[in-house]
Design an enzyme around this catalytic site. Structure first.
Site, PDB file in Angstrom:
ATOM      1  N   GLY A 159    -100.649   1.504  23.376  1.00 43.16           N
ATOM      2  CA  GLY A 159    -101.195   2.420  24.383  1.00 43.16           C
ATOM      3  C   GLY A 159    -100.479   2.288  25.703  1.00 43.16           C
ATOM      4  O   GLY A 159     -99.248   2.380  25.798  1.00 43.16           O
ATOM      5  N   GLY A 182     -64.462  19.310  25.383  1.00 42.10           N
ATOM      6  CA  GLY A 182     -65.420  19.028  26.456  1.00 42.10           C
ATOM      7  C   GLY A 182     -65.610  17.537  26.641  1.00 42.10           C
ATOM      8  O   GLY A 182     -65.888  17.059  27.752  1.00 42.10           O
ATOM      9  N   ALA A 183     -65.440  16.795  25.546  1.00 43.49           N
ATOM     10  CA  ALA A 183     -65.630  15.348  25.638  1.00 43.49           C
ATOM     11  C   ALA A 183     -64.604  14.714  26.579  1.00 43.49           C
ATOM     12  O   ALA A 183     -64.880  13.700  27.213  1.00 43.49           O
ATOM     13  CB  ALA A 183     -65.563  14.732  24.247  1.00 43.49           C
TER      14      ALA A 183
HETATM   15  C1  HXC Z   1    -110.185  -5.633  25.125  1.00 43.46           C
HETATM   16  C2  HXC Z   1    -109.008  -6.568  23.421  1.00 43.46           C
HETATM   17  C3  HXC Z   1    -108.139  -5.446  23.383  1.00 43.46           C
HETATM   18  C4  HXC Z   1    -108.357  -4.397  24.308  1.00 43.46           C
HETATM   19  C5  HXC Z   1    -107.497  -6.838  21.875  1.00 43.46           C
HETATM   20  N1  HXC Z   1    -108.581  -7.388  22.457  1.00 43.46           N
HETATM   21  N2  HXC Z   1    -107.213  -5.636  22.409  1.00 43.46           N
HETATM   22  N3  HXC Z   1    -110.022  -6.645  24.285  1.00 43.46           N
HETATM   23  N4  HXC Z   1    -109.396  -4.517  25.160  1.00 43.46           N
HETATM   24  N5  HXC Z   1    -107.562  -3.321  24.364  1.00 43.46           N
HETATM   25  C6  HXC Z   1    -109.189  -8.690  22.173  1.00 43.46           C
HETATM   26  C7  HXC Z   1    -109.857  -8.715  20.812  1.00 43.46           C
HETATM   27  O1  HXC Z   1    -111.196  -8.274  20.938  1.00 43.46           O
HETATM   28  C8  HXC Z   1    -109.794 -10.209  20.474  1.00 43.46           C
HETATM   29  O2  HXC Z   1    -110.809 -10.889  21.187  1.00 43.46           O
HETATM   30  C9  HXC Z   1    -108.472 -10.631  21.073  1.00 43.46           C
HETATM   31  O3  HXC Z   1    -108.151  -9.644  22.064  1.00 43.46           O
HETATM   32  C10 HXC Z   1    -107.355 -10.671  20.072  1.00 43.46           C
HETATM   33  O4  HXC Z   1    -107.345  -9.438  19.339  1.00 43.46           O
HETATM   34  P1  HXC Z   1    -107.241  -9.399  17.747  1.00 43.46           P
HETATM   35  O5  HXC Z   1    -107.532  -8.022  17.347  1.00 43.46           O
HETATM   36  O6  HXC Z   1    -108.054 -10.486  17.169  1.00 43.46           O
HETATM   37  O7  HXC Z   1    -105.700  -9.761  17.537  1.00 43.46           O
HETATM   38  P2  HXC Z   1    -104.667  -9.166  16.508  1.00 43.46           P
HETATM   39  O8  HXC Z   1    -105.255  -9.160  15.131  1.00 43.46           O
HETATM   40  O9  HXC Z   1    -103.422  -9.950  16.719  1.00 43.46           O
HETATM   41  O10 HXC Z   1    -104.428  -7.660  16.932  1.00 43.46           O
HETATM   42  C11 HXC Z   1    -103.865  -7.352  18.181  1.00 43.46           C
HETATM   43  C12 HXC Z   1    -103.956  -5.814  18.478  1.00 43.46           C
HETATM   44  C13 HXC Z   1    -105.431  -5.351  18.256  1.00 43.46           C
HETATM   45  C14 HXC Z   1    -103.013  -5.107  17.498  1.00 43.46           C
HETATM   46  C15 HXC Z   1    -103.455  -5.606  19.883  1.00 43.46           C
HETATM   47  O11 HXC Z   1    -106.255  -6.221  18.982  1.00 43.46           O
HETATM   48  C16 HXC Z   1    -105.630  -3.948  18.723  1.00 43.46           C
HETATM   49  O12 HXC Z   1    -105.326  -3.013  17.993  1.00 43.46           O
HETATM   50  N6  HXC Z   1    -106.198  -3.795  19.936  1.00 43.46           N
HETATM   51  C17 HXC Z   1    -106.542  -2.503  20.450  1.00 43.46           C
HETATM   52  C18 HXC Z   1    -105.325  -1.697  20.811  1.00 43.46           C
HETATM   53  C19 HXC Z   1    -105.699  -0.431  21.531  1.00 43.46           C
HETATM   54  O13 HXC Z   1    -106.097   0.533  20.913  1.00 43.46           O
HETATM   55  N7  HXC Z   1    -105.708  -0.494  22.899  1.00 43.46           N
HETATM   56  C20 HXC Z   1    -106.145   0.554  23.744  1.00 43.46           C
HETATM   57  C21 HXC Z   1    -104.991   1.483  23.892  1.00 43.46           C
HETATM   58  S1  HXC Z   1    -105.402   2.855  24.874  1.00 43.46           S
HETATM   59  P3  HXC Z   1    -111.437 -12.252  20.677  1.00 43.46           P
HETATM   60  O14 HXC Z   1    -112.550 -12.497  21.632  1.00 43.46           O
HETATM   61  O15 HXC Z   1    -111.848 -12.016  19.264  1.00 43.46           O
HETATM   62  O16 HXC Z   1    -110.341 -13.280  20.793  1.00 43.46           O
HETATM   63  C22 HXC Z   1    -104.602   2.618  26.249  1.00 43.46           C
HETATM   64  C23 HXC Z   1    -104.733   3.755  27.187  1.00 43.46           C
HETATM   65  C24 HXC Z   1    -103.783   3.661  28.357  1.00 43.46           C
HETATM   66  O17 HXC Z   1    -103.982   1.643  26.444  1.00 43.46           O
HETATM   67  C25 HXC Z   1    -102.950   4.895  28.396  1.00 43.46           C
HETATM   68  C26 HXC Z   1    -102.134   4.961  29.684  1.00 43.46           C
HETATM   69  C27 HXC Z   1    -101.017   5.983  29.534  1.00 43.46           C
END
Ligand code: HXC
Length: 515
Positions: free
Chosen positions: A170, A405-406
């Protein structure tokens, strides 16, 4: 007398070293990843790190976060030195809420970015983040935008380098995307706007994170990643190397490295590098290696659009940027990807006062519907635009083909190059002799009794007239035709002569590069 108060401070300082806790640190290590703090320590000269905002905590009260706090809130920020030169750094801590970006987390990053901009110091981002902190909603999005805004405003002012050292999803990908260089670590880092699950829902494609957005995908297919590194240590070493070729800011010059002149700067090996047959390839890396200081080449975008080579090097210790057609890959043709790659590199060098050295052997632009429908016109124009507006010292060496052109695009005299050299093997023409003969002598060839013989005669006639550097040299478009072995000597002398070049663009708000 204040012992208890001092102890509280010590306890809090110790707490920050634990990040999200022992278990999460172990899990980070088990994935082959270092912690945020270990990375900062590897990057900076020993004992130079000064942390800022160590005790900052988030302000979110939703979804149980009012009961979960960590000092520092998942990002380590501060400054220190790399090889004695100051840098600002932020390092996202995956052990705290997955390194996700909270409002306060963004404030910490913004604080060091503002300090870096005011002080003319590079910013290094070590990214390892699950994106926007989901519990914080729009506050987190606002934080991202605050960072993107600064990335953009600071672009071209101070170097900004992003290492992607974990899953960056994201918002976590867009800040790196605006910076000057992205490095990724093979097998442990990913970048995507939407991950495999969303991809599956929307497009029904089944794909792994690695295939979709791993270091290989981004360093070979998308070109988002400039350096794919085998591990985190190599990644951090590469950041240090990049910094060594760049100034601290746009008002400054890159550092000059100690250089001991050689007694003989002639490079005889270059005399035999070009094959007799003009359609046979050779490796332009060999030319580059002979002309620049030995072992000084740092290739950028090594595995992307390999028909053009980009990278930093040094000439007598001074930093230069190299752009070179690569006849060993797709005959060195210019296409959409190679034009984009080179244009971006030219602009990076120009922004940071790094002189440009161009090696040219290009048969033209790649024909075909794929190229035309995907915009080779506007993409090729980017390279033309980038060279035309570059005000740094610029030198071109034509080793063999400079067609169509290159020829104009590849840093020709006409678009502002300072010194243009050609080897005797250069062929500067509108197109290759066969294509040219077939067009301009079509009628004569068709009317001939022996068409093949006539065609060959006409090819030879065209070659004799144009497949050489002398027409261009007679017009002054080429400053000198030189023996290949003298190239390094000429380049050393030319960059010395251009050392104090002053040039500027006409007054304007900004140009309008065909993006
Ligand atoms: C809050 C988060 C988080 C998030 C991960 N965690 N992503 N907490 N916000 N975005 C936390 C999890 O709850 C977990 O907490 C710890 O971090 C580790 O995550 P895991 O999932 O256990 O790790 P892993 O299996 O390695 O996976 C990592 C990951 C996955 C691939 C990054 O966590 C994931 O898909 N996260 C969400 C990604 C996402 O959709 N983000 C939002 C994008 S939207 P605990 O307490 O269990 O340790 C965005 C909008 C901005 O960013 C746009 C601007 C242009």
């Amino acid at each position: 007398m204040h012992n208890t108060k001092f102890e509280i401070l010590q306890r809090k300082n110790d707490e920050t070293l634990l990040g999200g806790g022992k278990d999460r640190i172990e899990s980070q290590h088990a994935k082959g990843k270092l912690t945020a703090r270990e990375r900062v320590n590897l990057l900076l000269d020993e004992g130079t790190f000064v942390e800022i905002g160590k005790f900052v905590m988030h302000r979110c009260k939703d979804f149980g976060l009012d009961k979960e706090f960590y000092l520092g809130d998942g990002v380590i920020t501060g400054y220190g030195t790399v090889n004695g030169r100051p840098v600002y750094v932020f390092s996202q801590d995956f052990t705290i809420f997955g390194g996700s970006l909270s409002e306060t987390n963004a404030e910490k990053i913004v604080k060091i970015m503002d300090l870096a901009a005011k002080n003319g110091v590079p910013v290094i981002g070590l990214n390892d983040s699950g994106g926007a902190r989901i519990q914080e909603g729009v506050n987190s999005l606002a934080g991202y935008a605050d960072i993107f805004y600064r990335n953009t405003r600071m672009s071209g002012v101070v170097p900004q380098i992003s290492a992607v050292m974990g899953p960056c999803a994201g918002g976590a990908v867009y800040s790196p995307a605006i910076t000057d260089f992205i490095l990724m670590v093979e097998k442990t880092s990913y970048m995507f706007v939407t991950g495999p699950n969303v991809v599956k829902t929307v497009t029904h494609e089944e794909i792994t994170s690695e295939e979709l957005g791993g270091a290989t995908a981004h360093s070979t297919k998308s070109g988002v990643c400039h350096f794919a590194c085998a591990n985190e240590i190599q990644c951090i070493e590469t950041i240090k190397k990049i910094l060594g070729y760049l100034p601290q800011n746009c008002e400054d010059d890159a550092p000059v490295y100690a250089y001991k002149p050689e007694t003989n700067e002639k490079r005889e090996k270059l005399n035999t590098l070009i094959p007799e047959n003009p359609n046979q390839p050779y490796d332009m890396h060999e030319v580059i290696a002979e002309v620049i200081d030995s072992a000084s080449f740092l290739e950028v975008h090594k595995n992307f659009a390999e028909n053009i080579i980009t990278g930093f090097g040094r000439v007598e210790g001074r930093s230069i940027g190299i752009v070179a057609n690569q006849p060993a890959h797709l005959a060195g043709v210019l296409d959409i990807h190679s034009s984009n790659k080179a244009a971006r590199f030219v602009r990076t060098c120009d922004a940071f006062n790094v002189p440009l050295l161009v090696f040219e052997d290009v048969p033209g632009f790649l024909p075909g519907t794929d190229q035309e429908w995907n915009g080779i016109i506007s993409n090729g124009a980017k390279l033309l635009f980038a060279f035309s507006e570059a005000t740094v010292p610029r030198i071109t060496i034509i080793t063999r083909k400079a067609y169509g052109g290159a020829y104009d695009v590849m840093n020709s005299k006409h678009i502002g190059a300072d010194l243009n050299y050609a080897w005797p093997t250069a062929e500067i023409a509108v197109m290759g002799a066969k294509g040219a003969a077939e067009i301009i002598f079509k009628k004569e060839i068709n009317e001939s009794e022996n068409k093949e013989q006539k065609l060959n005669e006409k090819i030879d006639e065209y070659k004799e007239k144009f497949a050489n550097p002398y027409r261009a040299a007679h017009r002054g478009f080429i400053d000198e035709v030189i023996l290949p072995e003298d190239t390094r000597i000429k380049v050393i002398s030319a960059f010395k002569m251009l050392e104090n070049k002053v040039d500027s663009l006409p007054r304007k708000k900004h140009g309008n590069i065909p993006l």
